[in-house]
Every structure is written in C-alpha cells, then in structure tokens.
Enzyme design. Structure first.
Site, PDB file in Angstrom:
ATOM      1  N   ARG A  99      49.787  26.016  64.737  1.00 40.45           N
ATOM      2  CA  ARG A  99      48.728  25.266  64.032  1.00 40.45           C
ATOM      3  C   ARG A  99      49.245  24.757  62.680  1.00 40.45           C
ATOM      4  O   ARG A  99      48.819  23.710  62.189  1.00 40.45           O
ATOM      5  CB  ARG A  99      47.474  26.138  63.865  1.00 40.45           C
ATOM      6  N   TYR A 152      34.227   1.905  65.087  1.00 40.77           N
ATOM      7  CA  TYR A 152      34.250   2.622  66.370  1.00 40.77           C
ATOM      8  C   TYR A 152      33.061   3.602  66.453  1.00 40.77           C
ATOM      9  O   TYR A 152      32.772   4.297  65.474  1.00 40.77           O
ATOM     10  CB  TYR A 152      35.585   3.370  66.481  1.00 40.77           C
ATOM     11  N   ASP A 224      41.844   2.388  60.036  1.00 35.65           N
ATOM     12  CA  ASP A 224      42.094   2.737  61.425  1.00 35.65           C
ATOM     13  C   ASP A 224      42.820   1.540  62.052  1.00 35.65           C
ATOM     14  O   ASP A 224      42.275   0.445  62.135  1.00 35.65           O
ATOM     15  CB  ASP A 224      40.737   3.008  62.100  1.00 35.65           C
ATOM     16  N   LYS A 249      45.332   5.452  72.627  1.00 33.98           N
ATOM     17  CA  LYS A 249      45.369   4.034  72.985  1.00 33.98           C
ATOM     18  C   LYS A 249      46.818   3.530  72.980  1.00 33.98           C
ATOM     19  O   LYS A 249      47.644   4.077  73.672  1.00 33.98           O
ATOM     20  CB  LYS A 249      44.462   3.247  72.027  1.00 33.98           C
TER      21      LYS A 249
HETATM   22  C1  LIG Z   1      39.308   5.491  70.667  1.00 36.40           C
HETATM   23  C2  LIG Z   1      39.167   5.212  69.223  1.00 36.40           C
HETATM   24  C3  LIG Z   1      38.941   6.246  68.297  1.00 36.40           C
HETATM   25  C4  LIG Z   1      38.740   7.690  68.721  1.00 36.40           C
HETATM   26  O1  LIG Z   1      39.865   8.220  69.284  1.00 36.40           O
HETATM   27  P1  LIG Z   1      39.873   9.452  70.362  1.00 36.40           P
HETATM   28  O2  LIG Z   1      41.300   9.641  70.632  1.00 36.40           O
HETATM   29  O3  LIG Z   1      39.064   8.988  71.538  1.00 36.40           O
HETATM   30  O4  LIG Z   1      39.210  10.598  69.680  1.00 36.40           O
HETATM   31  C5  LIG Z   1      38.890   5.919  66.960  1.00 36.40           C
HETATM   32  N1  LIG Z   1      39.024   4.650  66.537  1.00 36.40           N
HETATM   33  C6  LIG Z   1      39.219   3.621  67.396  1.00 36.40           C
HETATM   34  C7  LIG Z   1      39.377   2.242  66.874  1.00 36.40           C
HETATM   35  C8  LIG Z   1      39.303   3.868  68.769  1.00 36.40           C
HETATM   36  O5  LIG Z   1      39.495   2.851  69.606  1.00 36.40           O
END
Ligand SMILES: *Cc1c(COP(=O)(O)O)cnc(C)c1O
Length: 433
Positions: A99, A152, A224, A249
């Site tokens: 961790r 998101y 993000d 992603k």
């Molecule tokens: C999918 C997504 C998230 C969240 O990510 P997870 O891996 O599903 O927790 C946050 N921001 C954006 C822009 C996303 O597409």
C-alpha cells in the site's frame, strides 16, 4: 510542544546533542520518483514512443528478465535502507509494504511520469480512487472547489453529494467560460477541477488562461486528461498542478482493467500519497503489470484512434442522417481552445453526433455490427453508447437540454479497426434508420 521543549526532547535522543544537529543530519530532498537503481529512466528529450516502451522498466539484475517482473507480494524484508527511510521520513521511497509502494507500481508510475513530463506519479485502483483521494488531499474543511457542471458523472456525484458532507463547498460553472470560472472563485477557493475535453460534447477549455490565473491567485489547478491521454496533451507543460487519468480508458487501452493515476510535482504528489495511505486506493501489482504493458503501445494506438476519429467526424458531418457532429474539426465549442494545448491536431478518438431522436439512436446502436454498444471508451475496439440512457440517465429531458445533450445524441469511441470497415458499418447502420 514549545521550541525549547522540542530541543530538549531531541537533545535526549541517543547520539544527538541539539536541534540544529538533528535537522542537519537529514539528507532527504525532493527527488523525482520513487524509483530504484533498476528502474530505467528515459530523458525528457526522447520521443513519446521511446518513453512509452522503455521508461520505468525494472531491469532485473538477478535473472536478467526483459521487461518488468510482477512483484506480487504485499510486504518486503526490513533492511538498513528501510530503517534509514523511516528515519529520514522518506518511506515513500523504500519498499516496505505494497500500500506504501511496490516496484511494480514504481515501474508504471515512472512510465506515466515520463509521458506526462512529471516529477512523480501515483497509480490507483480506479479513476475515481485517484480523483477522490486527490481532491481530499489538496483541500480542507472550509475550503471551496470550482468545477464544471458537466464533468464525468462519477466526479460530479463526488463533488455534489460527498464534498459538502466533508466540509468542502463546490461551485459548478461552464468550463468554456473564463468569466464564469473567475466569478465563481472566492477567498476560500483552494482547487479548480476541469477536464481537458468534456464528456460527451467534447468541449475544450481556456486551459492556458485558467492556469495563469491559478498561479497568480495561488489556487491549485487539477485537470482530468482522460479523453486526450498524454500522447495528445501534456497539461503540466501549460502550468497545471496535477493531471488525473482514468487509466481504464486510453492509458491501458485494452478494456481489461480499471485503474487511475495522478502526476505532478513531488511536493503535491507526496501529499496525495499520504492521503492514499489512509484511504487505501493503491493499484495492486498484477494490474500494474497490465497497465505497464498497455502503456507501451500508447503512441501507436493513439495515432490510429486520432486519425480514425478525424475521418469518422468528417464522414458523419457529410451524412444526411446526421445533424450535429461534436469533434474539434466540426464543432466550434470543441475546436475553440484545443489547439492551444494539443499539437498536430491530436484530438483523441471520440466523436459524438446527433441523429433525429433517441429512438433512431437506439435503432442505430442495434444496427451497428462493429462498434459494440457498451459504456466506457479508449479501448482498441470501437464502442458506442447514448448518454440519455447511460451516463446522463438520471437527468430530466430539460436538464439534458440545458447542458446541450439533445435527443438522438450518440457517443462513439472510435477504435483502431480498419477505417474502411468502420465507415462501411456506420453507413449501413445510418441507412437503416
Ligand atoms: C471513466 C472516467 C473516470 C472514472 O474512472 P474509473 O476508472 O471508471 O473510476 C473519470 N473521468 C473520466 C473523464 C472518465 O472517462
């Protein structure tokens, strides 16, 4: 404890005679990393593919394995190095407990740091773990956060439902308007949180202006960058403090893992690491291996996603069954600022578009053979979904309209399949509705 009390307490430690001597004996500094001698470091002047392939690889001195072994263990033997790390207060840099840190995490973190141009990175079990840990680490009770009303869904829910329970106030603005953003800032604003390209309308933001404003006003800027990936955009180069990804992603790119990451200066990432220790959202070693493997082809994959998506946007823009196409090449809001923070028209792999109504959209999803109808994005395969019954299903028709999500809106994550096959499939699907 008073200053003299502290001196006294330190003076009592064996072998330490004064406060001055104690502080002078610390050798720690803010170094990039964590990394070990075995982790490959690639200079920033190298290209993105070289970094993606090589940066962070753990060169195993024992058996000479090519590629990073999986350190599938939760704990590490104590050594002189460990005790020294505890003494120096740099336990983030020593293998102690998974961790806290693990060489598999350090490999993938080094790769991400090199791609983002960061001193340090952290990997998490999901994008949401990365976002929630970061926002809580960099704000405190009584603080204020400004974000966009169309971030998101998971992020919106965190900001809207949880932050006020934790004593943080949040304002939501139109992220494309610097005026709106500035007007929302108050004396207690600690963090601005935006996305480099929004979901599902792919809005771009005045990133440079926001970053300059944040520096002047001593506010932290977190973005993000999930929809663009560091192949298309390196937000830290434009003055952003922390960049966040859902590695689920494009970063991993194979739809076989959930993960998240953050990158920035060692100073802030260390603070977020401290928070992560308490929340426990670190990425476990096997997933680090998968993510490291996925990242090796980031540049190759993104090149194809980007070029396919551009061609798909132009094809849809000329199709009689399609109304609006949301992509930087075809839409003013999308295209407005994006050239300020991307180069060579590297706009990512998403295209959203409208057909006549939701019913026609659903029929299209049924007709399409190549893009699978599923949520998520950024994998090798094309995926298609409709915001009205997935990400934005909890909003009323009027609420969706007010954020610009019209009936019939379809979001397509363009995969790396052959362009001709994607276009033929879209053409056949659209003809059938
Ligand atoms: C999918 C997504 C998230 C969240 O990510 P997870 O891996 O599903 O927790 C946050 N921001 C954006 C822009 C996303 O597409």
């Amino acid at each position: 404890m008073s200053k003299s009390g502290l001196s006294k307490a330190i003076g009592d430690l064996p072998g330490v005679s004064s406060e001055k001597e104690w502080t002078n004996s610390l050798e720690r500094g803010r170094r990039p990393g964590p990394r070990m001698n075995e982790h490959v470091v690639i200079p920033d002047k190298c290209g993105v593919s070289t970094k993606a392939v090589h940066s962070g690889t753990y060169e195993d001195p024992t058996v000479g394995s090519v590629g990073t072994p999986i350190f599938q263990n939760s704990t590490f033997l104590f050594s002189e190095h460990t005790y020294e790390a505890f003494f120096q207060g740099i336990s983030r840099d020593a293998p102690i407990y998974t961790r806290y840190g693990n060489p598999s995490q350090w490999s993938v973190q080094e790769k991400i740091s090199s791609l983002e141009g960061a001193e340090s990175s952290l990997v998490f079990a999901s994008g949401m773990a990365a976002i929630s840990t970061t926002l809580l680490a960099l704000t405190n009770k009584g603080g204020h956060i400004v974000s966009a009303y169309d971030v998101y869904g998971g992020t919106y829910n965190l900001l809207h439902h949880d932050m006020h329970q934790l004593g943080r106030e949040v304002s939501f603005v139109d992220s494309t308007s610097f005026e709106d953003i500035k007007n929302a800032v108050k004396d207690n604003t600690q963090v601005l949180f935006f996305e480099t390209l929004s979901n599902p309308l792919l809005k771009s933001i005045p990133l440079k202006t926001i970053a300059d404003y944040c520096k002047e006003n001593r506010i932290l800027l977190i973005v993000d960058n999930t929809f663009l990936s560091p192949y298309c955009c390196r937000p830290l180069d434009y003055g952003v403090d922390i960049v966040v990804h859902s590695c689920t992603k494009y970063m991993n790119g194979h739809s076989d893992l959930t993960a998240g990451c953050i990158s920035g200066s060692r100073k802030y990432v260390d603070r977020i690491w401290d928070q992560m220790l308490r929340f426990g959202g670190h990425l476990e070693p096997f997933s680090c291996f998968l993510l490291e493997r996925g990242l090796k082809t980031l540049a190759l994959r993104m090149e194809k996603h980007v070029s396919n998506a551009k061609a798909v946007a132009e094809f849809l823009n000329n199709h009689p069954k399609v109304k609006n196409v949301y992509h930087p090449l075809t839409n003013d809001v999308s295209g407005k600022y994006i050239n300020e923070y991307t180069e060579n028209e590297n706009f990512g792999g998403l295209v959203s578009f409208e057909v006549s109504d939701d019913e026609a959209g659903l029929k299209l999803l049924n007709e399409l053979k190549l893009p699978a109808a599923a949520t998520s994005l950024g994998g090798l395969e094309s995926l298609v979904s409709m915001p009205y019954n997935t990400s934005h299903s909890t909003l009323t028709l009027n609420q969706r309209k007010s954020i610009g999500i019209n009936p019939g809106l379809v979001r397509l994550s363009v995969g790396i399949e052959d362009l001709g096959d994607i276009l033929n499939d879209l053409d056949a699907g659209l003809s059938a509705i």
